[in-house]
Design a protein around this motif. Structure first.
Motif, PDB file in Angstrom:
ATOM      1  N   CYS A   1       0.828  -1.212   0.000  1.00 48.37           N
ATOM      2  CA  CYS A   1       0.000   0.000   0.000  1.00 48.37           C
ATOM      3  C   CYS A   1       0.862   1.261   0.000  1.00 48.37           C
ATOM      4  N   HIS A   2       1.938   1.246   0.768  1.00 49.98           N
ATOM      5  CA  HIS A   2       2.823   2.407   0.790  1.00 49.98           C
ATOM      6  C   HIS A   2       3.518   2.596  -0.558  1.00 49.98           C
ATOM      7  N   THR A   3       3.948   1.501  -1.173  1.00 49.89           N
ATOM      8  CA  THR A   3       4.623   1.595  -2.466  1.00 49.89           C
ATOM      9  C   THR A   3       3.719   2.197  -3.526  1.00 49.89           C
ATOM     10  N   THR A   4       2.455   1.810  -3.516  1.00 50.60           N
ATOM     11  CA  THR A   4       1.544   2.245  -4.575  1.00 50.60           C
ATOM     12  C   THR A   4       0.862   3.575  -4.299  1.00 50.60           C
ATOM     13  N   MET A   5       0.790   4.004  -3.027  1.00 53.13           N
ATOM     14  CA  MET A   5      -0.064   5.146  -2.717  1.00 53.13           C
ATOM     15  C   MET A   5       0.570   6.257  -1.893  1.00 53.13           C
ATOM     16  N   ALA A   6       1.632   5.984  -1.183  1.00 55.56           N
ATOM     17  CA  ALA A   6       2.118   6.945  -0.188  1.00 55.56           C
ATOM     18  C   ALA A   6       2.572   8.268  -0.783  1.00 55.56           C
ATOM     19  N   HIS A   7       3.054   8.245  -2.023  1.00 53.17           N
ATOM     20  CA  HIS A   7       3.638   9.470  -2.575  1.00 53.17           C
ATOM     21  C   HIS A   7       2.783  10.103  -3.664  1.00 53.17           C
ATOM     22  N   ARG A   8       1.550   9.685  -3.778  1.00 55.63           N
ATOM     23  CA  ARG A   8       0.657  10.303  -4.761  1.00 55.63           C
ATOM     24  C   ARG A   8       0.264  11.711  -4.324  1.00 55.63           C
ATOM     25  N   GLU A   9       0.030  12.558  -5.305  1.00 57.34           N
ATOM     26  CA  GLU A   9      -0.266  13.954  -5.011  1.00 57.34           C
ATOM     27  C   GLU A   9      -1.763  14.221  -4.864  1.00 57.34           C
ATOM     28  N   THR A  10      -2.585  13.259  -5.230  1.00 55.60           N
ATOM     29  CA  THR A  10      -4.031  13.365  -5.047  1.00 55.60           C
ATOM     30  C   THR A  10      -4.529  12.101  -4.358  1.00 55.60           C
ATOM     31  N   GLU A  11      -5.718  12.183  -3.780  1.00 52.71           N
ATOM     32  CA  GLU A  11      -6.259  11.032  -3.078  1.00 52.71           C
ATOM     33  C   GLU A  11      -6.701   9.951  -4.067  1.00 52.71           C
ATOM     34  N   GLN A  12      -6.468   8.719  -3.659  1.00 47.03           N
ATOM     35  CA  GLN A  12      -6.886   7.552  -4.428  1.00 47.03           C
ATOM     36  C   GLN A  12      -7.562   6.581  -3.477  1.00 47.03           C
ATOM     37  N   PHE A  13      -8.648   5.981  -3.927  1.00 46.63           N
ATOM     38  CA  PHE A  13      -9.387   5.030  -3.105  1.00 46.63           C
ATOM     39  C   PHE A  13      -9.326   3.656  -3.771  1.00 46.63           C
ATOM     40  N   ARG A  14      -8.824   2.674  -3.025  1.00 43.78           N
ATOM     41  CA  ARG A  14      -8.698   1.310  -3.527  1.00 43.78           C
ATOM     42  C   ARG A  14      -9.491   0.370  -2.625  1.00 43.78           C
ATOM     43  N   ILE A  15      -9.903  -0.740  -3.200  1.00 45.78           N
ATOM     44  CA  ILE A  15     -10.558  -1.789  -2.426  1.00 45.78           C
ATOM     45  C   ILE A  15      -9.829  -3.105  -2.660  1.00 45.78           C
ATOM     46  N   LEU A  16      -9.513  -3.774  -1.582  1.00 44.31           N
ATOM     47  CA  LEU A  16      -8.926  -5.111  -1.642  1.00 44.31           C
ATOM     48  C   LEU A  16     -10.043  -6.107  -1.355  1.00 44.31           C
ATOM     49  N   PHE A  17     -10.296  -6.996  -2.287  1.00 44.59           N
ATOM     50  CA  PHE A  17     -11.375  -7.971  -2.167  1.00 44.59           C
ATOM     51  C   PHE A  17     -10.801  -9.332  -1.766  1.00 44.59           C
ATOM     52  N   LEU A  18     -11.378  -9.935  -0.721  1.00 48.46           N
ATOM     53  CA  LEU A  18     -10.878 -11.197  -0.174  1.00 48.46           C
ATOM     54  C   LEU A  18     -11.946 -12.278  -0.291  1.00 48.46           C
ATOM     55  N   ASP A  19     -11.488 -13.542  -0.389  1.00 51.51           N
ATOM     56  CA  ASP A  19     -12.442 -14.650  -0.399  1.00 51.51           C
ATOM     57  C   ASP A  19     -12.671 -15.143   1.032  1.00 51.51           C
ATOM     58  N   ARG A  20     -13.323 -16.282   1.162  1.00 47.74           N
ATOM     59  CA  ARG A  20     -13.680 -16.794   2.494  1.00 47.74           C
ATOM     60  C   ARG A  20     -12.463 -17.153   3.344  1.00 47.74           C
ATOM     61  N   LYS A  21     -11.343 -17.426   2.694  1.00 42.30           N
ATOM     62  CA  LYS A  21     -10.112 -17.747   3.417  1.00 42.30           C
ATOM     63  C   LYS A  21      -9.212 -16.526   3.573  1.00 42.30           C
ATOM     64  N   ASN A  22      -9.760 -15.356   3.297  1.00 37.67           N
ATOM     65  CA  ASN A  22      -9.036 -14.084   3.383  1.00 37.67           C
ATOM     66  C   ASN A  22      -7.854 -14.014   2.427  1.00 37.67           C
ATOM     67  N   VAL A  23      -7.987 -14.724   1.303  1.00 36.64           N
ATOM     68  CA  VAL A  23      -7.005 -14.623   0.229  1.00 36.64           C
ATOM     69  C   VAL A  23      -7.392 -13.450  -0.667  1.00 36.64           C
ATOM     70  N   LEU A  24      -6.423 -12.629  -1.015  1.00 37.18           N
ATOM     71  CA  LEU A  24      -6.690 -11.458  -1.847  1.00 37.18           C
ATOM     72  C   LEU A  24      -6.969 -11.896  -3.283  1.00 37.18           C
ATOM     73  N   ILE A  25      -8.183 -11.660  -3.748  1.00 35.83           N
ATOM     74  CA  ILE A  25      -8.563 -12.097  -5.089  1.00 35.83           C
ATOM     75  C   ILE A  25      -8.633 -10.942  -6.086  1.00 35.83           C
ATOM     76  N   ALA A  26      -8.710  -9.719  -5.600  1.00 33.17           N
ATOM     77  CA  ALA A  26      -8.731  -8.562  -6.500  1.00 33.17           C
ATOM     78  C   ALA A  26      -8.298  -7.315  -5.750  1.00 33.17           C
TER      79      ALA A  26
END
Length: 255
Positions: A144-169
């Motif tokens: 999250c820091h690599t992708t967002m920490a130094h952006r000059e405008t706000e960005q909103f992301r969603i991390l989608f997880l399955d039933r085992k809390n595996v990141l699927i999107a």
């Protein structure tokens, strides 16, 4: 339209004192002068022997610029970029319009910087995608820091997880201004259902560097949580990413 590249700077007669490994910016033809060739060779050797930890930001940035500007001194441009944006990370993640405002920066320089940015983000993303994120929380924060920490405008992301809390999107849902990004809870949960996700993690950045949530951040999070509960989804957390630290709604008692 991008400005022209790097060959239109004025040419001083003498090399600056105290920083003379390379000449000042100029267009060179024929064989590369030894003072530039030797300097580049030394930097490359130091990097291979000691890695990035052995080099200050301006030298690491020089290495990136070597490919973009093969026939010129790049040290002054590296220092100018760092003076303008602050550090290596902010240079690499700076927006194209702002980079083009820096004298000496053209499309080739921007391309090299954005290749570095894309490579870093892709490597970090590979460490979290299709993996259980709750058991590798520090890795997720690094991403999250690599992708967002130094952006000059706000960005909103969603991390989608399955039933085992595996990141699927991992999807960017919205972009905003320096202090606001529009978020619609209904669209958030709708997308979760489309992906057959069971849980969510919200992430957005604060370009100011301070991850303290605003009243709007808190209100929006509560609305998303209510929508998730109605549809049987779990909102694990909402992360606000600042320049050097992050805030977890869960850890801070907001969820």
């Amino acid at each position: 339209m991008a400005r022209p590249g790097f060959a239109d700077a004025s040419l001083p007669l003498f090399v600056p004192q105290g920083d003379a490994d390379e000449a000042c910016p100029q267009a060179l033809t024929g064989r590369l002068p030894s003072y530039i060739a030797d300097h580049r060779k030394r930097l490359r050797s130091r990097f291979m022997e000691g890695g990035a930890q052995a080099m200050p930001d301006y030298e690491l940035l020089e290495l990136v610029l070597f490919r973009a500007i093969p026939r010129q001194d790049v040290k002054p441009l590296a220092r100018l970029l760092l003076d303008t944006f602050g550090d290596f990370n902010r240079v690499v993640t700076a927006s194209v319009p702002r980079l083009l405002m820096v004298k000496g920066v053209g499309e080739t320089v921007i391309q090299e910087l954005k290749i570095v940015e894309a490579a870093a983000q892709r490597m970090m993303r590979a460490r979290v995608m299709h993996r259980p994120v709750l058991s590798s929380w520090d890795t997720l924060l690094d991403y999250c820091h690599t992708t967002m920490a130094h952006r000059e405008t706000e960005q909103f992301r969603i991390l989608f997880l399955d039933r085992k809390n595996v990141l699927i999107a991992d999807e960017e849902q919205a972009k905003g201004t320096v202090d606001h990004v529009p978020v619609y809870p209904r669209e958030v949960v709708k997308r979760a259902l489309e992906l057959n996700a069971s849980a969510l993690i919200l992430v957005h950045n604060h370009p100011s560097g301070d991850p303290t949530p605003s009243e709007a951040d808190i209100s929006m999070t509560i609305q998303v949580q209510d929508a998730c509960q109605t549809l049987g989804l779990v909102l694990h957390d909402h992360l606000i990413i600042g320049k050097s630290r992050e805030l977890s709604f869960r850890a801070s008692g907001y969820l």
